[in-house]
Motif scaffolding. Structure first.
Motif, PDB file in Angstrom:
ATOM      1  N   SER B 812      -1.264   5.132  -8.347  1.00 35.08           N
ATOM      2  CA  SER B 812      -2.117   4.152  -9.018  1.00 35.08           C
ATOM      3  C   SER B 812      -1.992   2.802  -8.315  1.00 35.08           C
ATOM      4  O   SER B 812      -1.037   2.559  -7.566  1.00 35.08           O
ATOM      5  CB  SER B 812      -1.688   4.022 -10.474  1.00 35.08           C
ATOM      6  N   TYR B 813      -2.955   1.939  -8.561  1.00 33.23           N
ATOM      7  CA  TYR B 813      -2.988   0.637  -7.888  1.00 33.23           C
ATOM      8  C   TYR B 813      -1.787  -0.197  -8.302  1.00 33.23           C
ATOM      9  O   TYR B 813      -1.430  -0.284  -9.480  1.00 33.23           O
ATOM     10  CB  TYR B 813      -4.283  -0.099  -8.254  1.00 33.23           C
ATOM     11  N   SER B 814      -1.163  -0.783  -7.299  1.00 39.69           N
ATOM     12  CA  SER B 814      -0.022  -1.646  -7.542  1.00 39.69           C
ATOM     13  C   SER B 814      -0.364  -3.019  -6.996  1.00 39.69           C
ATOM     14  O   SER B 814      -0.921  -3.137  -5.901  1.00 39.69           O
ATOM     15  CB  SER B 814       1.186  -1.061  -6.796  1.00 39.69           C
ATOM     16  N   GLN B 843      -0.820  -2.221 -12.599  1.00 37.90           N
ATOM     17  CA  GLN B 843      -1.777  -3.110 -13.218  1.00 37.90           C
ATOM     18  C   GLN B 843      -2.244  -2.498 -14.552  1.00 37.90           C
ATOM     19  O   GLN B 843      -1.878  -2.981 -15.601  1.00 37.90           O
ATOM     20  CB  GLN B 843      -2.950  -3.361 -12.292  1.00 37.90           C
ATOM     21  N   GLU B 845      -2.652   1.263 -14.970  1.00 41.25           N
ATOM     22  CA  GLU B 845      -2.250   2.664 -15.128  1.00 41.25           C
ATOM     23  C   GLU B 845      -1.116   2.940 -14.170  1.00 41.25           C
ATOM     24  O   GLU B 845      -0.847   2.162 -13.248  1.00 41.25           O
ATOM     25  CB  GLU B 845      -3.434   3.586 -14.837  1.00 41.25           C
ATOM     26  N   TRP B 847       0.477   6.304 -12.187  1.00 39.27           N
ATOM     27  CA  TRP B 847       0.544   7.735 -11.879  1.00 39.27           C
ATOM     28  C   TRP B 847       0.909   7.936 -10.416  1.00 39.27           C
ATOM     29  O   TRP B 847       0.772   7.024  -9.593  1.00 39.27           O
ATOM     30  CB  TRP B 847      -0.786   8.444 -12.203  1.00 39.27           C
TER      31      TRP B 847
END
Lengths: 279, 932
Positions: B812-814, B843, B845, B847
Motif C-alpha cells: 500500500s502507499y506509504s 496513509q 490502507e 497491505w
C-alpha cells in the motif's frame, strides 16, 4: 557493371544462406541471431558483427549466447528493417556483472532505444522500432548495441512481426504532442501466447532500474478482455508518475509480471515518448 | 526461400551503397584559412550538410526551422575544420556581441557542436560558438552527468555577419579532445550541430532530437575521422601555484606544479610553454615526460597577480604543438603563514594540556631576516632561515584565557589568538598529534556506527536497546551542519561556488551550534560526499573556521570519497571506499571496488603527516540491495581486512554504514561483534603515539607496529583477493623470539628482527609480544558461530527462502519509503527474522502482496515476523479474487503463525493489516515464511 552487380548479389546471397543471423526463417521473423557462431568484420557491415572490444560467447546447449564483457563495449551492424516487422525482441536469461559502471542499450538509427542503466534485470524485452515513426520503413538500418561492464546472456535476439508476449501503450497525447503529462490517459494492452492467471504492470525508471509509483500505486492490475485470457488490458489516467518532473523518451519502462501464463520472466518494454509534468 | 534471400541480398546491396555514416572531407592542398570566408578548395568539394529540424519538444506542429543552417566538415591527421553557414531571413536581428574564449556565448546567436570521438554516448564534447566569436566548451562524462575537468582546449574561430546571415569557420586540433585516450578513439564519431537563434528562440538541430541537444545516442555519425597520433596522446591534467614570497609591489614569487599524463609513445623531451596574465613573463622550459603520470615542479616563478586566472599550457616538439590547454590557476599570497606545534590543534590549549609554551614555525614569504613576536607587551625576536622562522616562547606567566600574539616580519604582520579553553561539564573532544582523538583528556579509539537508530526494528531494539549493548561503541552523536540540510537549496545556490557563505547560512550554523551547547555529542558533520555535488572546499573552509571559532570542543567531520581535497575544511577525514559486492547468476562474486582501495585512499592522507587531522573510515556494512537484485553483503573477511588495513594506514576510528543492516547477515553481525571487541580491547595501544618503524618486503602487504607500556603489537594485512607472502622487518622485533597471534592459538617465530608470513586472501594477522587475549573468544570460535548461524538461517523450511529474484512484492502507499522494493525482496525471505524488511508510513490502507513469478508454492502454514500483526489477515488469489483461508492463529510478540490445516497454493499472497490508531506504533515486517 551489370556483371559486377550480379556477382555482388550472388556473394550476398551466399552470405545470407550461411550467416549465423538467420533471415526470414518463418513468416513471423525478419531475422534472428542463433548465436551458434559470430563472424566478425573490421568495418560496420551487414554480413557480420563488427570486430570491437565486445566479446561474443557462442550458444551453449540451452541456446544461450552472450555479448559484452568487462569494459566499454559497442557494436554496430546493418540489418534489414521493415514496417511489417516492427518488434525487436531480446530475451535476457541472465546478466553477468563486472566491476564499474553498468549499462546496456540497443537501438536502430533514427529510433529510440531500449536499455537499462546501473542495475539491469533479466526478462524478455520487446521494443517497437516504429513507435515514434522515426525509423525508416524499409531497407537497411544499423542496430547499435552498447554494453558497459556486463555480459548479456541471451536466448533470443530477433526482429518479428509479432512476439509471443508483448505489450502496446497507446495515448492520444503521443499522437498529438509526442509526449505525455499528468491528465493524459494510457491504454496498455498485454498480448500473450498462453492464458495467464494474473497480469500486473510496473513502471520502472530505466536509469537505476528504480520502481516508480503511478497514482500512488506500485503496480497496475490488468484485466483479461478476451475469452481465452490471452489479452489483458488496463487504462489509466495519470495523476502522479514517479518522483521526477521529467523523464526522457525511453526512460520509463514497463515491466509486465505474468503469473502462471507460460512465461516465467517479466516482459519489458519502454514508453518511447517523454513525460513532463509541465509540458 | 530463394526469393526471400534474393530480396535480402538486394537490400544488403542497397545498404552497401547508401547506408554509410557521413564521411568527412579531406582538405585540399591550398590549405584552410580560418577567416569565415569559404573560398578555399576544401569547401568547394562535396555537398553542404543541411536538413536541420526543430527540437522535437519545441515543435508540436511538425514545422521546419524558419532559418536554414548548412555546414561542411573536413579533417586531416591533425585538425578538424568546420565551415558553417547560418542563413537568416532577418540578418539585422543577429546578435553578435560576445567575443573571446570561455565567455557566455548564449546571449548571442550560437551554434553548438557535439563530438563523441569514442563513438559512444557515455562521454562527449560540447563547443558553443557565437556569431561574434565568443566561445564556451565542456567535456561531459557519465552520460552528461559529470564534468570531470574545467575543459578548456585551444582552438581557432572566425565569425562574420553577411547579407544572408552569419558564417563561422573553425579549426579544432585533434589534441583538443584531450579527455579521451587514444585507446578509446574511433574512426566513426557521434556528431551533431545545433543552432540557437536569439531573435525568436528557434532551436534547430541537424540530428533529430526530442528534448535536449545532449541526446547523444540519437546523433548522426561521421566516418573517416582521423585517429590522433599516439605521440599526441597526452593529458595536461592540472596546474597549481604555490606562492611563497613577495617580490615587489603586487608581484609574488613561488612555484608551479603541473601534472601531465602521457602514453608510452608520447614519452620524451618537450618544450613547455606557459602563458598567463598572472605570469610576469612567458615561461619556456625543457621537460622530460615519462610514460604514465608526471608531476612537474617549476621553481622560481614570478606571479604578477593573485586570484583565479587562466594559465595557458603548451607542449611543443620541434616547434610544433603536441598538446595545449588552459587551466584555472588559483594564486593566493600569504606573506606570513603560521603553523603551531604548541598548541597543535585549533589554536587552543584544551583542559589538562600544558599551556605554558607556545611554539611553531612561521613561513616568512618576504625578505625579512627576523620574525618579531609580541605577547602581553613582551617582545621576542627569532631569525628567519631559508624563509622559515621557528618560534618558541614561555607564556606560563601570562595569566589570561586568550593570548593575543602579534607576529611581524618586515612590513607584514599577523595577529593570532591562542585560547586556553576552560573545562566544560559536557563532552570535550580534540585531536593531539599524531592524529589521535582525545575525549575529556583521555585518548580514545573511535568506535561508532553511521545511523545507529535508522530502521532498527522494534524486535532488534528490544534485544539491543543501543549499539553499545551489542558490542563496544564509544562514539557519541553528531550534529549535522551540512549546508544543504540547514538551508534547502543552498548547495546549488551558493555552496558550489568559491565564495563566502551567505549571512543566512552563518546565522543558521550559529543557531544550530547554540542549540546544542551543553549537550553531549562528539562531532559536527559538515558534509557528505561534497565532491559528488561539486561543493567548494573554499566555501566549506569558511564554515569550518566559523564553527571552530564558536565551538572548538567538537571536531568537524567530512565523509568523502575524495578526502584530500577537503582536508583543510575538516578535522576528521572519514572516507568511505565501499566495495559494492554483487553475485552474478552463475554464483560468481564480484566487488565493484577492491578492498585495497582503503589503503589507496588513506595512505596519501597519512603521508601528509598532519598531526592535527584525525583519519577514520566508514566501511560498507550493508548490501546495495536497495537498488540491485544482484547485491550482496561484504563478508567478514573483507570487512576485517578493510578495517585493519585502515588501521595500518593511520585510521583511528570507524563509523561503518549502516547499523541496522549489519545485523542482516551473521557474518557481519557476529563479525562486527568480534572486530569491535578486539578494537576495544586494543584501543589503548592502537591510539598510542608510538609506532616503531617496520618494513614489508611485499608492498601489497600492510604492516604497522604499535607500542605502549612495554607491549608491542604488529598488524599485518593482505587486503587483496589473492594470497601474498611477505618478510616484515623491524628493529623493535629484535627484542622478541616470537609473537602471539591475537585471538588465535598460535605463535609466530621471529628471526633477527624479521617475520615471514604467508597471508591468504584478506588475511589479517594481529601479533602481540605478550598474551593479551585471555577470556576472549577465538577467531576459530567466531568462524564456527558464523557457519552455525548461516546454517540456521538457511534451514528454516521457508519455501520462499533465497528466492528474491522469483518473487515480486507490492504494498500500500506509504508517505515515506524507508526500504525500496528490492531491499524488501532481499530481506523478506532471507532467514533473518528480526531485521526490518518493510516499515511503512501508511496513509489510508495497509497491505502487502507477494506474487510468485517462477514457482507455485504449496504450503499448509504461514509464519509472519514483524510488529503490529494483531488482526492481520492472510489471503490467497484464486481466479482473480482474494480468498481468506481458515487458519488456526498462534500469536507471539513479534510473530504470527497461521496453520491452515490443508495444503494451499496460489500465484499471489496478500497480508492486510489493521491500521494503527496511534501513528507512533507502526506496522513492521521482518520475514514472511510459507511452510509445507
Amino acid at each position: 557493371m551489370l556483371y559486377k552487380t550480379c556477382l555482388f548479389v550472388l556473394f550476398l546471397f551466399c552470405l545470407a544462406l550461411t550467416a549465423e543471423v538467420i533471415f526470414n526463417p518463418d513468416d513471423n521473423t525478419l531475422w534472428s541471431e542463433d548465436g551458434k557462431s559470430f563472424p566478425l568484420s573490421e568495418a560496420v557491415s551487414a554480413g557480420a558483427w563488427q570486430k570491437t572490444d565486445m566479446e561474443f560467447f557462442c550458444a551453449d546447449e540451452q541456446g544461450v549466447f552472450g555479448m559484452g564483457g568487462s569494459g566499454t563495449m559497442k557494436n554496430t551492424r546493418y540489418f534489414p528493417v521493415s514496417k511489417e516487422y516492427p518488434w525487436l525482441e531480446l530475451e535476457l536469461q541472465s546478466i553477468t556483472q563486472y566491476s564499474g559502471y553498468k549499462a546496456w542499450t540497443m537501438f536502430f538509427r533514427g529510433g529510440q532505444g531500449i536499455g537499462q542503466v546501473t542495475h539491469p534485470q533479466e526478462g524478455v524485452y520487446v521494443h517497437n522500432i516504429y513507435a515514434t515513426g522515426d525509423t525508416k520503413e524499409s531497407g537497411m538500418e544499423y542496430l547499435a548495441i552498447y554494453i558497459y561492464n556486463l555480459k548479456l546472456n541471451m536466448s533470443r535476439l530477433r526482429v518479428l512481426k509479432k512476439p509471443d508476449y508483448y505489450l502496446t501503450v497507446e495515448s492520444e497525447a503521443f499522437e498529438q504532442r509526442k509526449s505525455f503529462a499528468p491528465g493524459d490517459s494510457l491504454d496498455i494492452t498485454v498480448f500473450m501466447k498462453e492464458p495467464a492467471e494474473d497480469v500486473m504492470l510496473r513502471f520502472i525508471d530505466n536509469y537505476g532500474v528504480k520502481q516508480m509509483r503511478i497514482n500512488k500505486q506500485d503496480k497496475l492490475q490488468l484485466k483479461p478482455i478476451d475469452e481465452a485470457d490471452c489479452i489483458w488490458q488496463c487504462k489509466v489516467q495519470i495523476e502522479q508518475l514517479g518522483s521526477q518532473s521529467k523523464y526522457r523518451a525511453g526512460q520509463i519502462m514497463l515491466k509486465t509480471i505474468i503469473l502462471a501464463g507460460g512465461i516465467d520472466k517479466p516482459v519489458w518494454s519502454a514508453i518511447q515518448f517523454p513525460y513532463q509534468v509541465n509540458p | 526461400m530463394l526469393q526471400r534471400n534474393l530480396f535480402l541480398a538486394l537490400l544488403l546491396l542497397n545498404a552497401a551503397v547508401s547506408m554509410a555514416a557521413y564521411p568527412v572531407l579531406k582538405p585540399t592542398q591550398d590549405g584552410i584559412r580560418i577567416d569565415a570566408d569559404f573560398s578555399e578548395g576544401t569547401w568547394q568539394q562535396g555537398d553542404w550538410h543541411h536538413g536541420f529540424k526543430l527540437l522535437g519538444s519545441r515543435n508540436h506542429n511538425q514545422a521546419k526551422p524558419g532559418n536554414d543552417t548548412r555546414f561542411k566538415i573536413a579533417a586531416d591527421s591533425e585538425n578538424l575544420y568546420l565551415a558553417i553557414d547560418c542563413l537568416d531571413q532577418e540578418p539585422e536581428k543577429i546578435n553578435a556581441n560576445i567575443q573571446g574564449p570561455s565567455s557566455n556565448p548564449w546571449r548571442d546567436d550560437v551554434v553548438e557542436l557535439f563530438f563523441a570521438p569514442s563513438g559512444r554516448d557515455e562521454e562527449y564534447y560540447q563547443f558553443v560558438v557565437s556569431a561574434g566569436g565568443g566561445s564556451w566548451q565542456m567535456y561531459w562524462a557519465e552520460k552528461g552527468n559529470i564534468k570531470p575537468d574545467p575543459f578548456e582546449p585551444l582552438y581557432e574561430i572566425a565569425s562574420a555577419k553577411y547579407a544572408q546571415g552569419w558564417r563561422l569557420e573553425l579549426r579544432i586540433p585533434l589534441y583538443a579532445f584531450y579527455m579521451t585516450r587514444n585507446k578509446f578513439w574511433q574512426n566513426e564519431w557521434f556528431f551533431n550541430m545545433a543552432r540557437c537563434r536569439s531573435a525568436n528562440g528557434e532551436w534547430s538541430t541537424w540530428s533529430a532530437l526530442n528534448n535536449s541537444f545532449h541526446e547523444v545516442a540519437n546523433f548522426q555519425r561521421l566516418s573517416g575521422m582521423p585517429i590522433r597520433a599516439a605521440q599526441k596522446d597526452i593529458f595536461i591534467k592540472n596546474a597549481s601555484a604555490q606562492v611563497d614570497s613577495s617580490q615587489s609591489q603586487g608581484a609574488y614569487g613561488g612555484s608551479l606544479s603541473i601534472d601531465i599524463e602521457a602514453v608510452s609513445e608520447a614519452a620524451g623531451e618537450y618544450l613547455l610553454l606557459l602563458n598567463s596574465e598572472a605570469l610576469k613573463e612567458e615561461i619556456r622550459q625543457i621537460v622530460q615526460l615519462k610514460a604514465g603520470s608526471n608531476s612537474l615542479l617549476l621553481p622560481n616563478i614570478s606571479f604578477k597577480k593573485s586570484g583565479k586566472i587562466p594559465l595557458q599550457l603548451e607542449l611543443l616538439k620541434d616547434g610544433k604543438a603536441i598538446a595545449q590547454r588552459r587551466y584555472p590557476l588559483r594564486i593566493a599570497f600569504r606573506p606570513l603563514e603560521l603553523r603551531f606545534d604548541s598548541p597543535a590543534y585549533s589554536k587552543c590549549f584544551f583542559p589538562g594540556q600544558d599551556s605554558s609554551r607556545i611554539s611553531g614555525v612561521a613561513s616568512v614569504n618576504n625578505s625579512a631576516t627576523r620574525l618579531e613576536l609580541e605577547l602581553a607587551g613582551q617582545k621576542y625576536s627569532f631569525p628567519v632561515m631559508d624563509g622559515k622562522a621557528s618560534f618558541s616562547l614561555d607564556c606560563g606567566a601570562v595569566d589570561a584565557e586568550n593570548l593575543e600574539l602579534k607576529f611581524k616580519a618586515g612590513e607584514d604582520s599577523l595577529t593570532e589568538r591562542i585560547r586556553r579553553l576552560p573545562a566544560l561539564d559536557n563532552d570535550m573532544l580534540w585531536i593531539e598529534a599524531p592524529g589521535r582523538l582525545v575525549l575529556n583528556g583521555k585518548k580514545v579509539f573511535a568506535l561508532g556506527w553511521y545511523g545507529p537508530g535508522w530502521i532498527v526494528s522494534k524486535c532488534f531494539q528490544e534485544k539491543y536497546p543501543s549499539p553499545a549493548d551489542k558490542h563496544p561503541v564509544n562514539v557519541g552523536g553528531w550534529v549535522n551542519l551540512e549546508p544543504g540540510r540547514l538551508i534547502k537549496g543552498s548547495e546549488a545556490a551558493e555552496a558550489v561556488r568559491d565564495v563566502k557563505p551567505s549571512q543566512a547560512m552563518f546565522d543558521k550554523v550559529r543557531q544550530t551550534i547554540e542549540s546544542k551547547r551543553g549537550s553531549d555529542f562528539w562531532f559536527y558533520y559538515l558534509s557528505d560526499e561534497p565532491e559528488c555535488r561539486g561543493v567548494s572546499p573554499i566555501y566549506l573552509k569558511h564554515i569550518y573556521d566559523f564553527v571552530k571559532e564558536l565551538d572548538p570542543y567538537h571536531p568537524v567531520m567530512i565523509i568523502s570519497r575524495d578526502p584530500g581535497d577537503y582536508l583543510d575544511c575538516c578535522d576528521i577525514a572519514n572516507p568511505h571506499p565501499y566495495t559494492g559486492p554483487i553475485i552474478n547468476d552463475n554464483g560468481e562474486r564480484v566487488l565493484n571496488q577492491p578492498v585495497e582501495r582503503v589503503r589507496r585512499t588513506l595512505a596519501p592522507l597519512a603521508a601528509q603527516g598532519r598531526g592535527d587531522k584525525l583519519l577514520m573510515l566508514t566501511p560498507q556494512a550493508f548490501s546495495y540491495s536497495i537498488n540491485s537484485i544482484y547485491a550482496d553483503y561484504p563478508t567478514f573477511d573483507e570487512s576485517n581486512a578493510a578495517i585493519w588495513s585502515a588501521i595500518c594506514n593511520g585510521a583511528q576510528g570507524f563509523t561503518p554504514y549502516i547499523y541496522y543492516d549489519h545485523a542482516a547477515r551473521p557474518s557481519l553481525s557476529l563479525g562486527y561483534d568480534f572486530i569491535y571487541n578486539s578494537l576495544h580491547s586494543l584501543s589503548s595501544i592502537l591510539s598510542s603515539k608510538q609506532n616503531p618503524p617496520c618494513s614489508s618486503s611485499n608492498e601489497n602487504v600492510d604492516a604497522r607496529l604499535f607500542k605502549k607500556d612495554g607491549l608491542l603489537l604488529a598488524v599485518l594485512v593482505n587486503p587483496y583477493p589473492e594470497a601474498h607472502s611477505a618478510m616484515v622487518s623491524a628493529e623493535a622485533f629484535k627484542e622478541y623470539k616470537s609473537l602471539y597471534r591475537y585471538r588465535e592459538q598460535a605463535q609466530l617465530p621471529l628471526q633477527q628482527g624479521r617475520i615471514s608470513v604467508e597471508l591468504p586472501p584478506y588475511a589479517v594477522l594481529v601479533l602481540s609480544s605478550k598474551k593479551i587475549d585471555q577470556g576472549m573468544s577465538s577467531m576459530a570460535e567466531l568462524r564456527r558461530n558464523i557457519d552455525k548461524a548461516e546454517g540456521a538461517r538457511a534451514s528454516r523450511g521457508n519455501l520462499l527462502f533465497g528466492r528474491k529474484k522469483d518473487i515480486e512484492v507490492s504494498s500500500s502507499y506509504s508517505t515515506y519509503t524507508y526500504q525500496s522494493d528490492l531491499e524488501q525482496r532481499d530481506k523478506m525471505f532471507d532467514g533473518i527474522v528480526d531485521v526490518s524488511a518493510w516499515k511503512p508510513v501508511p496513509q489510508n490502507e495497509l497491505w502487502y502482496e507477494l506474487a510468485f513469478t517462477k514457482f507455485l508454492p504449496k504450503f499448509s502454514k504461514a509464519r509472519v515476523y514483524g510488529y503490529g500483526l494483531e488482526g492481520m489477515t492472510f489471503k490467497i488469489k484464486k481466479r482473480g479474487e482474494w480468498l481468506e483461508p481458515k487458519a488456526v492463529r498462534k500469536t507471539e510478540k513479534y510473530s504470527l503463525e497461521l496453520d491452515f490445516g490443508e495444503s494451499l497454493s496460489s500465484v499471489s499472497v496478500r497480508l492486510d493489516f489493521v491500521m494503527p490508531k496511534d501513528r507512533k506504533e507502526m506496522v513492521e515486517l521482518y520475514e514472511i515464511e510459507l511452510l509445507e
